[in-house]
Design a protein around this motif. Structure first.
Motif, PDB file in Angstrom:
ATOM      1  N   GLU A   1     -61.887 -27.673 -84.603  1.00 46.01           N
ATOM      2  CA  GLU A   1     -60.705 -26.961 -84.202  1.00 46.01           C
ATOM      3  C   GLU A   1     -60.072 -27.629 -82.731  1.00 46.01           C
ATOM      4  O   GLU A   1     -60.593 -28.611 -82.419  1.00 46.01           O
ATOM      5  CB  GLU A   1     -61.029 -25.462 -83.721  1.00 46.01           C
ATOM      6  N   TYR A   2     -58.807 -27.378 -82.789  1.00 43.88           N
ATOM      7  CA  TYR A   2     -58.161 -27.861 -81.511  1.00 43.88           C
ATOM      8  C   TYR A   2     -57.584 -26.722 -80.618  1.00 43.88           C
ATOM      9  O   TYR A   2     -57.123 -25.574 -81.262  1.00 43.88           O
ATOM     10  CB  TYR A   2     -57.086 -28.854 -81.882  1.00 43.88           C
ATOM     11  N   GLU A   3     -57.012 -26.987 -79.503  1.00 46.18           N
ATOM     12  CA  GLU A   3     -56.716 -25.825 -78.850  1.00 46.18           C
ATOM     13  C   GLU A   3     -55.186 -25.720 -78.569  1.00 46.18           C
ATOM     14  O   GLU A   3     -54.703 -24.590 -78.548  1.00 46.18           O
ATOM     15  CB  GLU A   3     -57.009 -26.168 -77.087  1.00 46.18           C
ATOM     16  N   LYS A   4     -54.352 -26.603 -78.620  1.00 52.21           N
ATOM     17  CA  LYS A   4     -53.062 -26.689 -78.634  1.00 52.21           C
ATOM     18  C   LYS A   4     -52.458 -27.716 -79.485  1.00 52.21           C
ATOM     19  O   LYS A   4     -53.003 -28.902 -79.908  1.00 52.21           O
ATOM     20  CB  LYS A   4     -52.624 -26.860 -77.211  1.00 52.21           C
ATOM     21  N   GLN A  63     -54.040 -31.092 -78.539  1.00 48.84           N
ATOM     22  CA  GLN A  63     -54.899 -31.162 -77.467  1.00 48.84           C
ATOM     23  C   GLN A  63     -56.392 -30.721 -77.954  1.00 48.84           C
ATOM     24  O   GLN A  63     -56.387 -29.637 -78.816  1.00 48.84           O
ATOM     25  CB  GLN A  63     -54.567 -30.468 -76.162  1.00 48.84           C
ATOM     26  N   LYS A  64     -57.457 -31.334 -77.648  1.00 51.13           N
ATOM     27  CA  LYS A  64     -58.845 -30.777 -77.611  1.00 51.13           C
ATOM     28  C   LYS A  64     -59.598 -31.123 -76.555  1.00 51.13           C
ATOM     29  O   LYS A  64     -59.581 -31.843 -75.839  1.00 51.13           O
ATOM     30  CB  LYS A  64     -59.336 -31.720 -78.739  1.00 51.13           C
ATOM     31  N   TYR A  65     -60.357 -29.921 -76.160  1.00 51.37           N
ATOM     32  CA  TYR A  65     -61.303 -29.934 -75.101  1.00 51.37           C
ATOM     33  C   TYR A  65     -62.713 -29.676 -75.426  1.00 51.37           C
ATOM     34  O   TYR A  65     -62.826 -29.161 -76.576  1.00 51.37           O
ATOM     35  CB  TYR A  65     -60.836 -28.820 -74.271  1.00 51.37           C
TER      36      TYR A  65
END
Length: 67
Positions: A54-57, A10-12
């Motif tokens: 970068e990514y969050e999850k 996941q990415k925000y």
């Protein structure tokens, strides 16, 4: 053999989710393509795989080349 593995990535950007639960494996000698409309996250996904973003999850695994 798995060369690249993404699991529930996941990415925000701020409060906007641009990638949700991306999951796939790339096997040795496989050829793959990433397709989607403008703004769907293709470039962001490639930047994450290359280590630029970068990514969050989630999990990202890339096979290491022997030295």
């Amino acid at each position: 053999m798995i060369e690249l593995s993404l699991n529930k990535l996941q990415k925000y950007y701020g409060a906007t989710m641009v990638l949700e639960d991306i999951t796939f494996d790339v096997q040795t000698s496989e050829k793959v393509g990433i397709v989607g409309g403008n703004g769907s996250g293709k470039s962001t996904l490639l930047k994450i795989i290359m280590g630029i973003e970068e990514y969050e999850k989630g999990n990202l695994s890339i096979k290491k080349e022997p030295h």
